[in-house]
Design a protein around this motif. Structure first.
Motif, PDB file in Angstrom:
ATOM      1  N   GLU A 121       0.824  -1.206   0.000  1.00 53.67           N
ATOM      2  CA  GLU A 121       0.000   0.000   0.000  1.00 53.67           C
ATOM      3  C   GLU A 121       0.861   1.259   0.000  1.00 53.67           C
ATOM      4  O   GLU A 121       0.579   2.227  -0.726  1.00 53.67           O
ATOM      5  CB  GLU A 121      -0.937   0.009   1.205  1.00 53.67           C
ATOM      6  CG  GLU A 121      -1.792   1.269   1.276  1.00 53.67           C
ATOM      7  CD  GLU A 121      -2.827   1.240   2.380  1.00 53.67           C
ATOM      8  OE1 GLU A 121      -3.369   2.327   2.704  1.00 53.67           O
ATOM      9  OE2 GLU A 121      -3.115   0.153   2.920  1.00 53.67           O
ATOM     10  N   ARG A 125       0.664   4.165  -2.929  1.00 59.10           N
ATOM     11  CA  ARG A 125       0.277   5.551  -2.624  1.00 59.10           C
ATOM     12  C   ARG A 125       1.343   6.527  -3.107  1.00 59.10           C
ATOM     13  O   ARG A 125       1.028   7.600  -3.626  1.00 59.10           O
ATOM     14  CB  ARG A 125       0.006   5.708  -1.135  1.00 59.10           C
ATOM     15  CG  ARG A 125      -1.271   4.981  -0.680  1.00 59.10           C
ATOM     16  CD  ARG A 125      -1.734   5.416   0.693  1.00 59.10           C
ATOM     17  NE  ARG A 125      -2.893   4.668   1.142  1.00 59.10           N
ATOM     18  CZ  ARG A 125      -4.162   4.915   0.779  1.00 59.10           C
ATOM     19  NH1 ARG A 125      -4.430   5.915  -0.061  1.00 59.10           N
ATOM     20  NH2 ARG A 125      -5.160   4.181   1.250  1.00 59.10           N
ATOM     21  N   TYR A 286      -6.344  -1.281  -1.314  1.00 59.76           N
ATOM     22  CA  TYR A 286      -6.495  -0.518  -0.079  1.00 59.76           C
ATOM     23  C   TYR A 286      -7.589  -1.120   0.795  1.00 59.76           C
ATOM     24  O   TYR A 286      -7.490  -1.086   2.035  1.00 59.76           O
ATOM     25  CB  TYR A 286      -6.789   0.945  -0.378  1.00 59.76           C
ATOM     26  CG  TYR A 286      -5.706   1.658  -1.164  1.00 59.76           C
ATOM     27  CD1 TYR A 286      -4.390   1.168  -1.194  1.00 59.76           C
ATOM     28  CD2 TYR A 286      -5.984   2.818  -1.887  1.00 59.76           C
ATOM     29  CE1 TYR A 286      -3.397   1.819  -1.904  1.00 59.76           C
ATOM     30  CE2 TYR A 286      -4.991   3.478  -2.606  1.00 59.76           C
ATOM     31  CZ  TYR A 286      -3.706   2.973  -2.614  1.00 59.76           C
ATOM     32  OH  TYR A 286      -2.718   3.609  -3.334  1.00 59.76           O
ATOM     33  N   THR A 289      -5.970  -4.410   2.437  1.00 55.91           N
ATOM     34  CA  THR A 289      -4.952  -4.180   3.454  1.00 55.91           C
ATOM     35  C   THR A 289      -5.551  -3.553   4.716  1.00 55.91           C
ATOM     36  O   THR A 289      -4.967  -3.663   5.789  1.00 55.91           O
ATOM     37  CB  THR A 289      -3.835  -3.246   2.925  1.00 55.91           C
ATOM     38  OG1 THR A 289      -4.419  -2.036   2.418  1.00 55.91           O
ATOM     39  CG2 THR A 289      -3.064  -3.930   1.827  1.00 55.91           C
TER      40      THR A 289
END
Length: 291
Positions: A121, A125, A286, A289
């Protein structure tokens, strides 16, 4: 890994070269656990139920619905040199597989746990993914002596979206060396690259070959490629447009790896001509996770 940072030099090197090695991304214990789980899957598999050979040279799998419908299943693909003229295995099944795909990341709990991580993640990002999803995953064996060549290619040839935003994640579950078929990259080849060559579904429903290639791939010369050997547990992040390849495994050691791809789904359209079509929505990174 104990600490993780995907900023500064790491991020800039990935953006510049189109690939980046992160050592120790998976612990030795995680690598061993995934290899053990893969071995268990093979133990439970009957070779008579899985007859498709996978090759990037003659593309035999492109004639098979078994390959075309594997996006939401765990399926098994053989090395060309592991089968005889009648399609029968000429060696034990554990030593005959090219790969397993393409839904390990959400159908198998061990692979799911190793895929949807806070570290993944964090990378996504920083790469400005808004709503990333994982359309496919593979366990690739690169068997001793017979692990086939993977020809020069870009991943976006096989997984198209508009606009295109695709990143691969390739984890060495054992050392990847010059002798057993480590990856080779053409650094910077992703910059300003266009996807001019695509594998798509054949519109002719009566054709023997379910998939075909359109356009032309402009492969760079061998002198543009550099070998990237890595240690067990290392992850290579791969831009969807960087050219890469791997040679045949000519050693007596395997080169097991786990790999998956991430695509953007925010304001992006998945091509209806891709070989891989979602029977259920691709799992979102997302959301997974956060569980």
């Amino acid at each position: 890994m104990d600490t993780f940072d995907f900023t500064g030099d790491r991020l800039n090197k990935f953006l510049e070269d189109g690939y980046l090695v992160i050592e120790g991304f998976y612990s030795p214990e995680t690598c061993d656990r995934l290899r053990q789980e893969c071995s268990r899957l093979i133990d439970d598999m009957n070779p008579a139920d899985h007859r498709t050979v996978f090759s990037t040279q003659d593309h035999e799998q492109m004639k098979e619905d078994y390959f075309l419908t594997s996006g939401d299943k765990i399926r098994y693909f053989w090395e060309a040199e592991a089968t005889d003229d009648n399609g029968e295995l000429n060696r034990p099944k554990h030593k005959a597989l090219n790969k397993i795909g393409h839904a390990l990341h959400f159908l198998n709990p061990e692979f799911e746990k190793a895929t949807f991580t806070p570290e993944l993640e964090a990378i996504l990002r920083k790469l400005q993914f808004k709503k990333p999803a994982i359309p496919q995953s593979m366990y690739i064996f690169k068997q001793p002596r017979i692990g086939g060549t993977v020809t020069k290619h870009i991943d976006a040839t096989f997984l198209e979206s508009t606009p295109s935003k695709l990143t691969g994640f390739w984890v060495a579950l054992e050392d990847a060396t010059l002798e057993n078929g480590c990856l080779h990259f053409a650094p910077g080849s992703h910059r300003d690259a266009e996807v001019t060559y695509r594998m798509v579904r054949n519109p002719d429903k009566n054709a023997k070959q379910t998939l075909l290639f359109e356009g032309e791939f402009h492969a760079l010369g061998d002198e543009k490629f550099v070998p990237v050997p890595v240690k067990k547990g290392s992850m290579i992040i791969i831009d969807g447009k960087v050219q890469h390849m791997s040679a045949k495994n000519v050693s007596d050691k395997s080169r097991h790896i786990y790999t998956f791809h991430v695509t953007e789904t925010h304001e992006s359209e998945w091509s209806q001509r891709n070989w891989l079509q979602p029977h259920t929505p691709f799992p979102l990174v997302y959301e997974r996770t956060a569980r």
